[in-house]
Write a protein that holds these residues in place. Structure first.
Motif, mmCIF file in Angstrom:
data_model
loop_
_atom_site.group_PDB
_atom_site.id
_atom_site.type_symbol
_atom_site.label_atom_id
_atom_site.label_comp_id
_atom_site.label_asym_id
_atom_site.label_seq_id
_atom_site.Cartn_x
_atom_site.Cartn_y
_atom_site.Cartn_z
ATOM 1 N N PHE A 489 47.857 34.814 100.249
ATOM 2 C CA PHE A 489 47.080 33.722 101.122
ATOM 3 C C PHE A 489 47.315 32.593 99.978
ATOM 4 C CE2 PHE A 489 43.408 30.902 101.048
ATOM 5 C CZ PHE A 489 43.281 30.246 102.227
ATOM 6 N N GLN A 490 47.172 32.717 98.692
ATOM 7 C CA GLN A 490 47.306 31.792 97.607
ATOM 8 C C GLN A 490 48.647 31.189 97.634
ATOM 9 O OE1 GLN A 490 45.146 30.577 95.266
ATOM 10 N NE2 GLN A 490 46.565 29.298 94.759
ATOM 11 N N TYR A 491 49.865 31.928 97.712
ATOM 12 C CA TYR A 491 51.105 31.400 97.961
ATOM 13 C C TYR A 491 51.123 30.667 99.332
ATOM 14 C CZ TYR A 491 56.147 31.344 98.697
ATOM 15 O OH TYR A 491 57.336 31.141 98.768
ATOM 16 N N THR A 492 50.647 30.822 100.281
ATOM 17 C CA THR A 492 50.566 30.280 101.564
ATOM 18 C C THR A 492 50.046 29.011 101.449
ATOM 19 O OG1 THR A 492 50.497 32.230 102.935
ATOM 20 C CG2 THR A 492 49.961 30.218 103.767
ATOM 21 N N VAL A 493 48.672 28.907 100.627
ATOM 22 C CA VAL A 493 47.985 27.771 100.407
ATOM 23 C C VAL A 493 48.998 26.638 99.868
ATOM 24 C CG1 VAL A 493 46.248 26.592 99.553
ATOM 25 C CG2 VAL A 493 45.971 28.596 101.229
ATOM 26 N N ASP A 494 49.687 27.231 98.527
ATOM 27 C CA ASP A 494 50.477 26.472 97.665
ATOM 28 C C ASP A 494 51.500 25.893 98.425
ATOM 29 O OD1 ASP A 494 48.816 26.404 95.353
ATOM 30 O OD2 ASP A 494 49.588 28.104 94.571
ATOM 31 N N GLN A 495 52.038 26.543 99.479
ATOM 32 C CA GLN A 495 53.479 25.993 100.253
ATOM 33 C C GLN A 495 52.770 25.292 101.539
ATOM 34 O OE1 GLN A 495 56.398 26.492 98.739
ATOM 35 N NE2 GLN A 495 55.047 27.310 97.129
ATOM 36 N N ALA A 496 51.447 25.093 101.836
ATOM 37 C CA ALA A 496 51.095 24.372 102.912
ATOM 38 C C ALA A 496 51.637 22.959 102.829
ATOM 39 C CB ALA A 496 49.698 24.552 103.140
ATOM 40 N N SER A 497 51.634 22.255 104.329
ATOM 41 C CA SER A 497 52.158 21.056 104.495
ATOM 42 C C SER A 497 51.065 19.961 104.289
ATOM 43 C CB SER A 497 52.768 20.798 105.913
ATOM 44 O OG SER A 497 51.824 21.274 106.898
ATOM 45 N N ASP A 498 49.696 20.424 104.350
ATOM 46 C CA ASP A 498 48.495 19.499 103.946
ATOM 47 C C ASP A 498 48.290 19.751 102.603
ATOM 48 O OD1 ASP A 498 48.838 18.887 106.674
ATOM 49 O OD2 ASP A 498 47.221 20.255 107.213
ATOM 50 N N ALA A 499 47.484 18.680 102.067
ATOM 51 C CA ALA A 499 47.115 18.765 100.715
ATOM 52 C C ALA A 499 45.745 19.488 100.608
ATOM 53 C CB ALA A 499 46.912 17.291 100.028
ATOM 54 N N VAL A 500 45.470 20.328 99.979
ATOM 55 C CA VAL A 500 44.107 21.243 99.567
ATOM 56 C C VAL A 500 43.841 20.735 98.443
ATOM 57 C CG1 VAL A 500 42.945 23.359 99.793
ATOM 58 C CG2 VAL A 500 45.016 22.936 101.121
ATOM 59 N N GLN A 501 42.259 20.078 98.479
ATOM 60 C CA GLN A 501 41.488 19.779 97.219
ATOM 61 C C GLN A 501 40.153 20.357 97.042
ATOM 62 O OE1 GLN A 501 41.890 15.762 97.865
ATOM 63 N NE2 GLN A 501 43.796 15.694 97.784
ATOM 64 N N TRP A 502 39.837 21.142 95.957
ATOM 65 C CA TRP A 502 38.489 21.596 95.849
ATOM 66 C C TRP A 502 37.785 20.531 94.761
ATOM 67 C CZ3 TRP A 502 36.501 27.071 96.333
ATOM 68 C CH2 TRP A 502 37.234 27.773 97.306
ATOM 69 N N LEU A 503 36.773 20.018 95.286
ATOM 70 C CA LEU A 503 36.071 18.940 94.375
ATOM 71 C C LEU A 503 34.602 19.599 93.960
ATOM 72 C CD1 LEU A 503 37.513 17.255 97.047
ATOM 73 C CD2 LEU A 503 37.224 15.355 94.924
ATOM 74 N N ASN A 504 34.327 19.426 92.731
ATOM 75 C CA ASN A 504 32.935 19.768 92.109
ATOM 76 C C ASN A 504 31.863 18.724 92.465
ATOM 77 O OD1 ASN A 504 33.330 17.989 90.018
ATOM 78 N ND2 ASN A 504 34.362 19.550 88.763
ATOM 79 N N ARG A 505 30.822 18.732 91.866
ATOM 80 C CA ARG A 505 29.812 17.916 91.914
ATOM 81 C C ARG A 505 30.127 16.609 91.362
ATOM 82 N NH1 ARG A 505 24.255 18.900 93.021
ATOM 83 N NH2 ARG A 505 22.886 16.950 92.425
ATOM 84 N N ASP A 506 30.754 16.335 90.304
ATOM 85 C CA ASP A 506 31.359 15.198 89.808
ATOM 86 C C ASP A 506 32.168 14.460 90.287
ATOM 87 O OD1 ASP A 506 28.976 15.673 88.093
ATOM 88 O OD2 ASP A 506 30.105 16.758 86.655
ATOM 89 N N ALA A 507 32.866 15.057 91.572
ATOM 90 C CA ALA A 507 34.034 14.553 92.119
ATOM 91 C C ALA A 507 35.407 14.765 91.378
ATOM 92 C CB ALA A 507 33.902 12.952 92.423
ATOM 93 N N GLY A 508 35.093 15.700 90.478
ATOM 94 C CA GLY A 508 36.602 16.169 89.742
ATOM 95 C C GLY A 508 37.140 17.377 90.615
ATOM 96 N N PHE A 509 38.502 17.573 90.259
ATOM 97 C CA PHE A 509 39.128 18.513 91.024
ATOM 98 C C PHE A 509 39.294 19.635 90.425
ATOM 99 C CE2 PHE A 509 41.106 14.319 92.056
ATOM 100 C CZ PHE A 509 41.202 14.524 93.605
ATOM 101 N N GLU A 510 38.650 20.760 90.812
ATOM 102 C CA GLU A 510 38.483 22.104 90.426
ATOM 103 C C GLU A 510 39.868 22.914 90.885
ATOM 104 O OE1 GLU A 510 36.303 24.140 88.774
ATOM 105 O OE2 GLU A 510 34.925 22.368 88.405
ATOM 106 N N TYR A 511 40.544 22.562 92.094
ATOM 107 C CA TYR A 511 41.783 23.164 92.551
ATOM 108 C C TYR A 511 42.454 22.234 93.404
ATOM 109 C CZ TYR A 511 44.746 25.878 95.345
ATOM 110 O OH TYR A 511 46.117 26.516 95.822
ATOM 111 N N VAL A 512 44.024 22.115 93.129
ATOM 112 C CA VAL A 512 44.690 21.454 94.341
ATOM 113 C C VAL A 512 45.792 22.388 94.314
ATOM 114 C CG1 VAL A 512 43.982 19.206 93.585
ATOM 115 C CG2 VAL A 512 45.902 20.270 92.134
ATOM 116 N N ASN A 513 46.438 22.174 95.652
ATOM 117 C CA ASN A 513 47.799 23.272 95.657
ATOM 118 C C ASN A 513 48.971 22.501 95.608
ATOM 119 O OD1 ASN A 513 47.616 21.236 98.114
ATOM 120 N ND2 ASN A 513 48.070 22.759 99.706
#
Length: 966
Positions: A489-513
């Motif tokens: 799944f991790q590999y699939t998310v990294d290769q997805a055509s949409d941008a995936v972003q995990w943001l923390n409470r301070d609006a910083g990025f914890e994860y991006v694909n």
């Protein structure tokens, strides 16, 4: 208003008052449904009395028949209400017979409302009754004879009354004499009134109908009985008050709730303990039943059990039931009770106590649930002793390893875990004795030899004076697979055509694909040092704070998709569609945002918008009416369609059903065409229909429709053209053709008549001219005079024939101005014209009163009646009491049907059509040319009506004809 209707008006007022009074009693005391059904009974009697007043004052049979029909409808409601009242009054559940009677009377009401045939009322058979009473009072009942269905309805009413009487007598025999006697008397009044009314209806003796007075007796008796029941209840309560005082102090100190119910299961007493158990005051309990305080399903279950106990008069022993506390929670009760009886052995009710066993049931249930949970747990639970043998295993351990419980109890740990060394067991045991918890991953072996991975958590406990190891084994086969799946799944998310972003409470990025990095032009490390507003110039710090706070306040997990702009590293912006979800992961909160680049979609939407705008402009200026409907509702209509359907603005039609504009005769056809379009996905061919404009007028249209897809689903475009004028032209053409065909046929008949009937006088004249010459030469003056008379008769006959033919030819061309004239006036004019003939033959003419007015040529219509009356007089024969009747029947096609009936010699059926022909005389000895009925037929047809005859030889003749009404 007839003075005899005054008592009925008074009785209607009394019935209404009593009904309202008992309805108010039911509102205050809804547990006694007899007050409600008695109120409905009073209301039905009120309505019946009102209809009686109408019958008393009816001025004609037609008006009286309508009041009779209304009476039968109100009687249907009355009998149904009486059946239900009797059931409630004698405390008996309505059986299948009551339901069948009620269903029949519902059918009877429908039939009486919609049927206008002789099945319900014989409108042509009046049953008028004239009744003279003392004090110079009289009344006339303008009634008609019952039809077969109405007669059957009356018989059903007798059966229903008999059934109610049987129920009342059964209640009397069961000991309810005080309650049953008024009901028996009331039904007896009804029976006496029914017999009296039947004798009056059949002319056995003359008196007013007594049923409405019997109904008043029913109301008085039953209202008095219901009032006595309330009074008896109050007296009984006073008698119990003294007894209650003696036991109150004892009852109120007991921890259990004491209660008493009557024979119907209604609470008559509840001790104050009910406040602690169910939260209700005792007064809130009294008057209800135990089932009123139970959930619906539990009430049905307990009611069945209690019903069996009640029938057998057994004590209630440890009956567990669930009640609902006033605050909504459920309370488990244990009920015990004993029946009590009166001196005659009649069951009066039950007394008993209820004990709250909720906590006890919860404890028992918890233990059962714990045992069930352990046995059904998804993990294997094993208790091991000092020798690594099994002292206990649950069901999952048996299922997981493929052994029975008995087989496992004979094995040791090494039999199921070949990887676990014996020396490690000693170390584990020593470590466990010190209170440690062990977590290890190992392999277990099933009985069939297969191996699977497990995670073991073990802990030592003291139980029964010895130390045991409690080991919980979890099959982690699926978890191992899941870990592998997560990597995929991790590999699939990294290769997805949409941008995936995990943001923390301070609006910083914890994860991006990887796609987020590609679309924004940053490396993963660069993005991890940015904030949301660094890539989204629209999303400010304040909006982020509000979004996060909204989740904190409303626990909103998901936000709708929003469109915004993202900014690349090089400063370019591009449109994106973002969907966000707030999740917990680990011990932290995150916003997971998925951003999709919608640059191409925006371009396509703009192109589509421009295309739709061009299409809309074309539709707006199109002269062809069209509309678009979706899911059967009008979504759009162009100006041409609005004008055609009589609308001035779009708001008048949008949102309305498309079928509202289609004539009901075409609804099924339209539905079938819509189904065809949905199935075949293609345009349906042209079809002629009728549309209904907003003002209610009807137009003829030619319609075609095409299905098409929209962003919100399937829709349908309908094109139509108003062809009303074209249809009118076609109809006029067809009418002209039909009229021309009729006139051609008449011309042929006319030609034949001229060649045949007019030839006869000419032949006579020609023949007697020869005789005249011969007589002149011989000097025979007597024969000469006779020959001249015969020639004169032939000339007169030809003149009469020519005059009648001329008169017949003028009908439809030379007419007087049409006017509205009373039909009775036409009859008077016609009778004046033939008065001498009627007087000479002693013919009695009867005219039905209240005949309507007609519209037409007064002179011509008078000729119709004059010819028909004259014709009836000619063919009266040797009738000793000659009669002619003139009247009206029910109309057809909104036109009244009139008739002229005689009791003369009649006409054979084979001549019924022939008599309306020119010069068709069935009896040549009767004076006249034989054109009279042809003239009548022609006048009637010119006025848009028709004429026909019903007759048999020796039974008189009846000529029926229709004319336009006023």
């Amino acid at each position: 208003m007839n003075v005899l209707s005054s008592p009925v008006v008074a009785m209607a007022g009394i019935s209404l008052y009593v009904g309202l009074y008992h309805l108010s009693i039911f509102v205050r005391r809804p547990q006694n449904r007899a007050d409600l059904t008695f109120a409905l009974l009073c209301f039905s009697i009120t309505v019946y009395d009102a209809f009686c007043v109408g019958l008393y004052n009816a001025a004609s049979v037609v008006e009286g028949a309508q009041w009779q029909r209304a009476q039968l409808i109100s009687l249907a409601f009355f009998v149904s209400a009486f059946l239900w009242f009797v059931s409630d009054y004698i405390h008996r559940r309505p059986g299948i017979i009551v339901y069948l009677f009620s269903a029949y009377y519902v059918l009877a009401v429908i039939v009486q409302l919609v049927d206008q045939s002789s099945m319900t009322w014989l409108m042509d058979q009046p049953a008028i009754k004239h009744i003279s009473l003392p004090l110079d009072l009289s009344i006339t009942y303008n009634e008609v004879t019952f039809g077969p269905f109405t007669t059957f309805q009356s018989l059903v009413g007798i059966f229903a009354s008999a059934y109610m009487l049987v129920m009342s007598i059964c209640s009397f025999r069961d000991g309810n004499r005080k309650e049953a006697m008024p009901l028996i008397l009331a039904l007896s009044f009804m029976c006496v009134a029914a017999v009296s009314d039947t004798l009056v209806a059949n002319g056995m003796y003359a008196f007013v109908y007594l049923m409405e007075y019997a109904f008043m007796g029913v109301i008085m008796l039953m209202a008095s009985s219901l009032s006595n029941m309330v009074l008896d209840t109050a007296i009984a309560k006073d008698a119990l008050k003294e007894s209650e005082e003696r036991f109150r102090s004892l009852v109120e100190t007991i921890n259990d709730w004491m209660w008493e119910v009557d024979a119907n299961g209604t609470y008559t007493y509840a001790s104050p303990k009910v406040r602690d158990l169910l939260g209700y005051e005792p007064r809130e309990i009294v008057g209800g039943t135990p089932f009123d305080f139970m959930p619906a399903g539990e009430a049905r279950r307990v009611e069945t059990l209690f019903g069996e106990i009640l029938r057998n008069r057994k004590p209630v022993e440890q009956l567990e039931n669930i009640c609902r506390h006033k605050d909504g929670r459920l309370v488990v009760m244990e009920t015990n009770g004993v029946p009590f009886f009166d001196e005659s052995g009649k069951l009066l009710g039950y007394r008993g106590i209820d004990r709250d066993i909720t906590e006890r049931k919860k404890t028992e249930q918890t233990l059962q649930m714990f045992q069930y949970t352990v046995d059904q747990a998804s993990d294997a639970v094993q208790w091991l002793n000092r020798d690594a043998g099994f002292d206990y295993v649950n069901e999952q351990a048996c299922r997981m390893l493929g052994y029975t419980r008995e087989e496992l109890m004979r094995l040791t740990l090494w039999d199921i875990d070949p990887a676990y060394p014996r020396e490690y067991w000693e170390q584990s045991w020593a470590k466990g004795i010190q209170g440690g918890v062990t977590n290890v991953e190992t392999l277990h072996r099933r009985k069939d030899g297969s191996i699977f991975p497990v995670e073991i958590t073990s802990k030592p406990i003291w139980f029964g004076g010895k130390v045991l190891h409690v080991a919980v084994a979890r099959d982690i086969t699926e978890r191992k697979k899941t870990e592998q799946t997560l990597q995929m799944f991790q590999y699939t998310v990294d290769q997805a055509s949409d941008a995936v972003q995990w943001l923390n409470r301070d609006a910083g990025f914890e994860y991006v694909n990887e796609q987020a990095c590609r679309s924004l032009g940053y490396s993963r490390e660069e993005l991890m040092h940015l904030k949301l507003w660094d890539i989204d110039p629209v999303f400010s710090r304040e909006l982020w704070r509000q979004s996060w706070q909204r989740f904190q306040e409303n626990r909103q997990l998901t936000e709708d998709k929003v469109e915004t702009l993202h900014r690349r590293k090089n400063g370019d912006t591009f449109p994106v569609e973002v969907s966000a979800q707030h999740i917990w992961f680990g011990d932290k909160e995150f916003h997971v945002a998925v951003a999709r680049d919608i640059t191409e979609r925006k371009r396509a939407e703009e192109a589509l918008r421009e295309s739709e705008e061009r299409y809309r402009r074309l539709v707006e200026v199109s002269p062809i009416p069209m509309w678009i409907n979706k899911d059967g509702l009008i979504a759009y209509m162009n100006p041409a369609a609005l004008q055609t359907l009589g609308a001035s603005k779009l708001e008048q039609v949008v949102g309305r059903r498309a079928l509202d504009f289609i004539h009901p005769d075409y609804h099924e056809v339209v539905k079938e065409r819509i189904s065809q379009m949905v199935t075949e996905e293609k345009t349906v061919p042209l079809l002629e229909e009728k549309y209904v404009r907003l003002d209610g007028s009807i137009i003829d249209v030619e319609v075609t429709a095409t299905p098409f897809a929209t962003s919100g689903g399937r829709a349908m475009q309908t094109l139509f053209q108003d062809i009303t004028k074209r249809k009118l032209n076609e109809e006029e053409r067809e009418a002209l053709i039909a009229d021309l065909e009729i006139r051609n046929a008449e011309l042929e008949r006319f030609t034949y008549t001229i060649s045949h009937d007019l030839k006869s006088p000419l032949v006579t004249i020609n023949g007697f001219l020869g005789y005249l010459e011969k007589d002149a030469r011989t000097g025979n003056m007597e024969r000469l005079k006779n020959d001249i008379n015969r020639i004169q008769e032939a000339v007169n006959k030809m003149r009469n024939l020519l005059n009648d033919l001329l008169e017949l030819s003028r009908i439809g061309r030379l007419v007087n101005a049409p006017e509205t004239v009373p039909f009775e006036r036409l009859i008077k004019d016609a009778l004046d014209a033939v008065h001498g003939q009627l007087e000479e033959r002693g013919i009695n003419v009867t005219i039905q009163p209240n005949l309507p007015s007609v519209f037409g040529d007064r002179q011509r219509l008078t000729e119709v009646l004059q010819n028909l009356i004259d014709n009836a007089a000619k063919f009266m024969g040797e009738q000793e009491e000659p009669q002619i009747q003139i009247g009206q029947l029910d109309g057809e096609d909104c036109k009244p049907v009139f008739f002229v009936r005689d009791n003369g010699i009649g006409i054979a059926p084979e001549h019924h059509e022939q008599i309306f022909g020119i010069f068709n005389k069935l009896n040549p000895d009767v004076e006249g040319t034989g054109v009279g009925l042809a003239i009548v037929k022609r006048i009637i047809e010119v006025h848009g009506g028709r004429i026909w005859v019903e007759s048999e030889v020796g039974r008189g003749a009846t000529f029926y004809f229709t004319l336009p009404a006023k």
